[in-house]
Design a protein around this motif. Structure first.
Motif, PDB file in Angstrom:
ATOM      1  N   ASP A 104       1.261   1.349  -5.817  1.00 46.93           N
ATOM      2  CA  ASP A 104       2.340   0.755  -5.009  1.00 46.93           C
ATOM      3  C   ASP A 104       3.095  -0.334  -5.774  1.00 46.93           C
ATOM      4  O   ASP A 104       4.055  -0.898  -5.247  1.00 46.93           O
ATOM      5  CB  ASP A 104       1.804   0.222  -3.670  1.00 46.93           C
ATOM      6  CG  ASP A 104       0.657  -0.764  -3.799  1.00 46.93           C
ATOM      7  OD1 ASP A 104      -0.198  -0.564  -4.685  1.00 46.93           O
ATOM      8  OD2 ASP A 104       0.608  -1.739  -3.027  1.00 46.93           O
ATOM      9  N   HIS A 105       2.703  -0.587  -7.027  1.00 47.23           N
ATOM     10  CA  HIS A 105       3.377  -1.625  -7.818  1.00 47.23           C
ATOM     11  C   HIS A 105       4.123  -1.100  -9.041  1.00 47.23           C
ATOM     12  O   HIS A 105       4.818  -1.869  -9.698  1.00 47.23           O
ATOM     13  CB  HIS A 105       2.368  -2.701  -8.234  1.00 47.23           C
ATOM     14  CG  HIS A 105       1.894  -3.475  -7.053  1.00 47.23           C
ATOM     15  ND1 HIS A 105       2.383  -4.714  -6.721  1.00 47.23           N
ATOM     16  CD2 HIS A 105       1.012  -3.142  -6.070  1.00 47.23           C
ATOM     17  CE1 HIS A 105       1.812  -5.131  -5.609  1.00 47.23           C
ATOM     18  NE2 HIS A 105       0.975  -4.187  -5.183  1.00 47.23           N
ATOM     19  N   HIS A 129       0.092  -4.939 -11.970  1.00 43.68           N
ATOM     20  CA  HIS A 129      -1.191  -4.228 -12.082  1.00 43.68           C
ATOM     21  C   HIS A 129      -1.005  -2.744 -11.879  1.00 43.68           C
ATOM     22  O   HIS A 129       0.076  -2.274 -11.552  1.00 43.68           O
ATOM     23  CB  HIS A 129      -2.252  -4.821 -11.167  1.00 43.68           C
ATOM     24  CG  HIS A 129      -2.025  -4.682  -9.686  1.00 43.68           C
ATOM     25  ND1 HIS A 129      -0.899  -5.154  -9.028  1.00 43.68           N
ATOM     26  CD2 HIS A 129      -2.818  -4.138  -8.715  1.00 43.68           C
ATOM     27  CE1 HIS A 129      -1.027  -4.915  -7.730  1.00 43.68           C
ATOM     28  NE2 HIS A 129      -2.167  -4.291  -7.524  1.00 43.68           N
ATOM     29  N   THR A 169       0.798  -1.228   0.000  1.00 44.90           N
ATOM     30  CA  THR A 169       0.000   0.000   0.000  1.00 44.90           C
ATOM     31  C   THR A 169       0.835   1.285   0.000  1.00 44.90           C
ATOM     32  O   THR A 169       0.669   2.132  -0.848  1.00 44.90           O
ATOM     33  CB  THR A 169      -1.008   0.026   1.161  1.00 44.90           C
ATOM     34  OG1 THR A 169      -1.705  -1.231   1.172  1.00 44.90           O
ATOM     35  CG2 THR A 169      -2.013   1.145   1.018  1.00 44.90           C
ATOM     36  N   ASP A 175      -1.062  -8.928  -6.057  1.00 49.77           N
ATOM     37  CA  ASP A 175      -2.095  -8.683  -5.040  1.00 49.77           C
ATOM     38  C   ASP A 175      -3.288  -9.569  -5.361  1.00 49.77           C
ATOM     39  O   ASP A 175      -3.699  -9.668  -6.525  1.00 49.77           O
ATOM     40  CB  ASP A 175      -2.540  -7.215  -5.066  1.00 49.77           C
ATOM     41  CG  ASP A 175      -1.529  -6.273  -4.445  1.00 49.77           C
ATOM     42  OD1 ASP A 175      -0.465  -6.745  -3.997  1.00 49.77           O
ATOM     43  OD2 ASP A 175      -1.808  -5.060  -4.405  1.00 49.77           O
ATOM     44  N   HIS A 235       4.379  -7.926   0.965  1.00 47.75           N
ATOM     45  CA  HIS A 235       3.274  -6.965   0.883  1.00 47.75           C
ATOM     46  C   HIS A 235       2.570  -6.802   2.233  1.00 47.75           C
ATOM     47  O   HIS A 235       1.365  -6.578   2.309  1.00 47.75           O
ATOM     48  CB  HIS A 235       2.274  -7.403  -0.207  1.00 47.75           C
ATOM     49  CG  HIS A 235       1.427  -6.290  -0.766  1.00 47.75           C
ATOM     50  ND1 HIS A 235       0.249  -5.905  -0.185  1.00 47.75           N
ATOM     51  CD2 HIS A 235       1.570  -5.496  -1.842  1.00 47.75           C
ATOM     52  CE1 HIS A 235      -0.296  -4.918  -0.902  1.00 47.75           C
ATOM     53  NE2 HIS A 235       0.496  -4.651  -1.909  1.00 47.75           N
ATOM     54  N   HIS A 244      -7.433  -8.890  -0.593  1.00 50.54           N
ATOM     55  CA  HIS A 244      -6.050  -9.201  -0.230  1.00 50.54           C
ATOM     56  C   HIS A 244      -6.083 -10.468   0.617  1.00 50.54           C
ATOM     57  O   HIS A 244      -7.153 -10.923   1.025  1.00 50.54           O
ATOM     58  CB  HIS A 244      -5.425  -8.049   0.572  1.00 50.54           C
ATOM     59  CG  HIS A 244      -5.017  -6.874  -0.279  1.00 50.54           C
ATOM     60  ND1 HIS A 244      -3.933  -6.931  -1.122  1.00 50.54           N
ATOM     61  CD2 HIS A 244      -5.552  -5.633  -0.412  1.00 50.54           C
ATOM     62  CE1 HIS A 244      -3.813  -5.755  -1.738  1.00 50.54           C
ATOM     63  NE2 HIS A 244      -4.777  -4.952  -1.334  1.00 50.54           N
TER      64      HIS A 244
HETATM   65 ZN   LIG Z   1      -0.328  -3.624  -3.575  1.00 43.60          ZN
END
Ligand SMILES: [Zn+2]
Ligand SMILES: [Zn+2]
Length: 247
Positions: free
Chosen positions: A69-70, A65, A17, A159, A214, A192
């Motif tokens: 945060d990725h 994705h 996140t 995720d 994560h 999640h």
């Molecule tokens: Zn994430």
């Protein structure tokens, strides 16, 4: 060529996140004798990447994705390549949504970055690494990534919620890198996994070992590790920035 003999996974960032104090969001370097692949490039991970290899040595980037945060270090990677290092032609693989967002933020991607849109049916070869994908249970199109190289295999969950099952894509993996974002009492509230669910999934797949990642800042990482270990029943470790694992 990466200069390594086996297949290794190096964590560039693993915060879910947002990056906690001194941390970095999801980013992973997969090195094999024939390639250096970056999987995800979340905030802070580009800085850590350079502890392990030069930017010009990256053979390809895969983004799971569109969630920031990725991948949000991609625009600044492009800055580095185009305006400072004077290099280009880097293949970048990601979902259609991520491409639209990258074009908005970065503008013209080529010749610095060569975009390839992928989906769950794609098969990608990067040097001696073969990549396959599985769509996870997440609010946007999200691709788990399997990497096979030199007879070893790695599965990264990206995720996902608990409705994801990778099937063939997850068969006989040596190392599973699995998200464990949620504390136990938040299980099922968002798409999640809790650590218990991550461990259970790795056990169902028969993964050789499990690396938990994560974990969201503020969630007890040691507790997540214990809970994942109990559910998995096999070797489990916690992802930490700049830590490497033999695959
Ligand atoms: Zn994430
Ligand atoms: Zn996400």
């Amino acid at each position: 060529m990466s200069g390594t003999t086996g297949v290794t996974l190096t964590v560039l960032g693993c915060s879910g996140t947002y990056p906690g104090d001194g941390g970095a969001c999801s980013g992973y370097l997969v090195r094999s004798p024939g390639a250096s692949l970056v999987v995800d490039l979340g905030a802070g991970s580009l800085s850590n990447l350079q502890r392990h290899l030069a930017i010009g040595e990256v053979d390809a980037v895969v983004l799971s994705h569109v969630h920031p945060d990725h991948w949000l270090d991609l625009p600044v990677l492009r800055n580095a390549m185009r305006y400072v290092l004077g290099i280009g032609g880097l293949p970048v693989y990601g979902t259609a949504e991520t491409w639209l967002m990258a074009e908005v933020i970065i503008g013209e991607l080529p010749p610095t970055m060569l975009w390839h849109t992928i989906d769950e049916s794609s098969v990608v070869e990067v040097g001696d690494q073969v990549l396959r994908f599985s769509r996870t249970d997440h609010p946007v199109e999200t691709l788990a990534v399997r990497v096979d190289a030199g007879g070893r295999s790695l599965l990264y969950s990206a995720d996902t919620g608990s409705a994801w099952y990778p099937g063939e894509t997850g068969a006989d993996v040596d190392l599973m890198l699995c998200e464990a974002s949620l504390p136990h009492d938040h299980e099922g509230q968002v798409q999640h996994l809790s650590a218990r669910q991550a461990g259970k999934l790795a056990r169902t797949l028969g993964a050789g070992r499990l690396v938990v990642t994560h974990v969201v800042p503020g969630v007890d990482a040691g507790g997540q590790l214990d809970m994942a270990g109990q559910a998995f029943g096999g070797p489990v470790e916690l992802a930490a920035a700049n830590t490497s694992f033999d695959v």
